[in-house]
Design a protein around this motif. Structure first.
Motif, PDB file in Angstrom:
ATOM      1  N   GLU A 132       9.587  10.736   2.000  1.00  0.00           N
ATOM      2  CA  GLU A 132       9.922  10.828   3.460  1.00  0.00           C
ATOM      3  C   GLU A 132       7.857  12.053   4.370  1.00  0.00           C
ATOM      4  O   GLU A 132       8.053  11.879   5.314  1.00  0.00           O
ATOM      5  CB  GLU A 132      10.623  11.400   4.507  1.00  0.00           C
ATOM      6  CG  GLU A 132      11.875   9.755   4.515  1.00  0.00           C
ATOM      7  CD  GLU A 132      13.188  11.086   5.248  1.00  0.00           C
ATOM      8  OE1 GLU A 132      13.210  11.806   5.736  1.00  0.00           O
ATOM      9  OE2 GLU A 132      13.751  10.234   5.133  1.00  0.00           O
ATOM     10  N   THR A 133       7.694  12.886   3.149  1.00  0.00           N
ATOM     11  CA  THR A 133       7.081  14.084   3.628  1.00  0.00           C
ATOM     12  C   THR A 133       6.144  13.453   2.030  1.00  0.00           C
ATOM     13  O   THR A 133       5.263  15.025   2.002  1.00  0.00           O
ATOM     14  CB  THR A 133       7.305  15.440   3.610  1.00  0.00           C
ATOM     15  OG1 THR A 133       8.793  15.902   2.219  1.00  0.00           O
ATOM     16  CG2 THR A 133       8.814  14.886   4.664  1.00  0.00           C
ATOM     17  N   CYS A 134       5.625  13.113   1.449  1.00  0.00           N
ATOM     18  CA  CYS A 134       4.459  13.110   0.225  1.00  0.00           C
ATOM     19  C   CYS A 134       3.319  13.075   1.353  1.00  0.00           C
ATOM     20  O   CYS A 134       3.107  12.501   2.581  1.00  0.00           O
ATOM     21  CB  CYS A 134       4.350  11.768  -0.825  1.00  0.00           C
ATOM     22  SG  CYS A 134       3.755  10.183   0.030  1.00  0.00           S
ATOM     23  N   PRO A 135       2.463  13.799   0.508  1.00  0.00           N
ATOM     24  CA  PRO A 135       1.058  13.776   1.354  1.00  0.00           C
ATOM     25  C   PRO A 135      -0.224  12.876   1.792  1.00  0.00           C
ATOM     26  O   PRO A 135      -0.402  12.320   3.283  1.00  0.00           O
ATOM     27  CB  PRO A 135       0.566  14.635   0.691  1.00  0.00           C
ATOM     28  CG  PRO A 135       1.281  15.333  -0.167  1.00  0.00           C
ATOM     29  CD  PRO A 135       2.992  15.450  -0.700  1.00  0.00           C
ATOM     30  N   VAL A 136       0.247  11.801   0.740  1.00  0.00           N
ATOM     31  CA  VAL A 136      -0.476  10.346   1.187  1.00  0.00           C
ATOM     32  C   VAL A 136       0.641  10.109   2.170  1.00  0.00           C
ATOM     33  O   VAL A 136      -0.382   9.666   3.072  1.00  0.00           O
ATOM     34  CB  VAL A 136      -0.320   9.295  -0.008  1.00  0.00           C
ATOM     35  CG1 VAL A 136      -1.627   7.897   0.733  1.00  0.00           C
ATOM     36  CG2 VAL A 136      -1.255  10.438  -0.932  1.00  0.00           C
ATOM     37  N   GLY A 137       1.967   9.596   2.278  1.00  0.00           N
ATOM     38  CA  GLY A 137       2.270   8.856   3.401  1.00  0.00           C
ATOM     39  C   GLY A 137       2.514  10.245   4.779  1.00  0.00           C
ATOM     40  O   GLY A 137       2.421   9.977   5.753  1.00  0.00           O
ATOM     41  N   ASN A 138       1.976  11.247   4.798  1.00  0.00           N
ATOM     42  CA  ASN A 138       1.676  12.251   6.177  1.00  0.00           C
ATOM     43  C   ASN A 138       0.810  11.964   6.351  1.00  0.00           C
ATOM     44  O   ASN A 138       0.251  12.054   7.697  1.00  0.00           O
ATOM     45  CB  ASN A 138       2.211  14.085   5.320  1.00  0.00           C
ATOM     46  CG  ASN A 138       3.188  14.432   4.749  1.00  0.00           C
ATOM     47  OD1 ASN A 138       4.610  13.839   5.237  1.00  0.00           O
ATOM     48  ND2 ASN A 138       3.183  15.021   4.306  1.00  0.00           N
ATOM     49  N   THR A 139       0.022  11.661   5.271  1.00  0.00           N
ATOM     50  CA  THR A 139      -1.772  10.574   6.388  1.00  0.00           C
ATOM     51  C   THR A 139      -1.726   9.545   6.904  1.00  0.00           C
ATOM     52  O   THR A 139      -1.669   9.677   8.166  1.00  0.00           O
ATOM     53  CB  THR A 139      -2.463  11.225   4.994  1.00  0.00           C
ATOM     54  OG1 THR A 139      -2.813  12.316   4.154  1.00  0.00           O
ATOM     55  CG2 THR A 139      -4.376  10.704   5.405  1.00  0.00           C
ATOM     56  N   LEU A 140      -1.323   8.929   5.302  1.00  0.00           N
ATOM     57  CA  LEU A 140      -0.610   7.166   6.626  1.00  0.00           C
ATOM     58  C   LEU A 140       0.066   7.028   7.752  1.00  0.00           C
ATOM     59  O   LEU A 140      -0.536   6.592   8.826  1.00  0.00           O
ATOM     60  CB  LEU A 140       0.221   6.466   5.504  1.00  0.00           C
ATOM     61  CG  LEU A 140      -1.003   6.022   5.121  1.00  0.00           C
ATOM     62  CD1 LEU A 140      -0.349   5.741   3.366  1.00  0.00           C
ATOM     63  CD2 LEU A 140      -2.158   5.624   5.110  1.00  0.00           C
TER      64      LEU A 140
END
Length: 156
Positions: A132-140
């Protein structure tokens, strides 16, 4: 830190060179190359992933790396993970020549993550939080600023 501040990133710049038809070559950090192409049904050659496929690949790679990092940090391991990603777009398109293509965007990404191994409830929670908090996911998930500049050079 103000809203306009930026933090230096350990990530490497990418330079993309156009090839023939709709294909291009991305050079990542001066070391790695990735060919990008459109599928045949969109007038490409279908020789490589399309740009949306690479967005999904980047997200899946980030999730996989984050899972491994959390497990190592927590002092546990698991047998493996499979991350299946699909996307939905905001409108139908017939490819790069379709005028509606200029309005095309990813409207939803669906990630189905399967982690294999004997894990405690706490370990499962830690891995779920990582997804739920990976950096690419955070970006998207959050708005970002995309700054573009365009220069034109006369043909040699």
């Amino acid at each position: 830190m103000t809203a306009d501040s930026t933090v230096a990133s350990a990530n490497r710049d990418v330079v993309v060179h156009s090839l023939t038809n709709y294909a291009s070559l991305a050079v990542v950090g001066g070391e790695h190359t990735v060919v990008i192409d459109e599928p045949r049904e969109f007038d490409g050659e279908g020789t490589a992933p399309n740009p949306f496929g690479l967005v999904l690949s980047a997200l899946g790679g980030c999730m996989a790396g984050t899972l491994r990092g959390i497990a190592r940090q927590g002092g546990f391991d698991y047998d493996g993970a499979t991350i299946r990603l699909s996307l939905r777009v905001n409108r139908p398109t017939s490819g790069p020549l379709d005028p509606g293509e200029r309005e095309l965007r990813i409207s939803r990404i669906i990630a189905q993550v399967t982690v294999r191994g004997d894990l405690t409830a706490e370990q499962q929670d830690a891995l779920r939080h990582g997804i739920e908090t990976c950096p690419v996911g955070n970006t998207l998930r959050r708005a970002l600023t995309l700054q573009e500049s365009v220069a034109f050079e006369a043909a040699a």
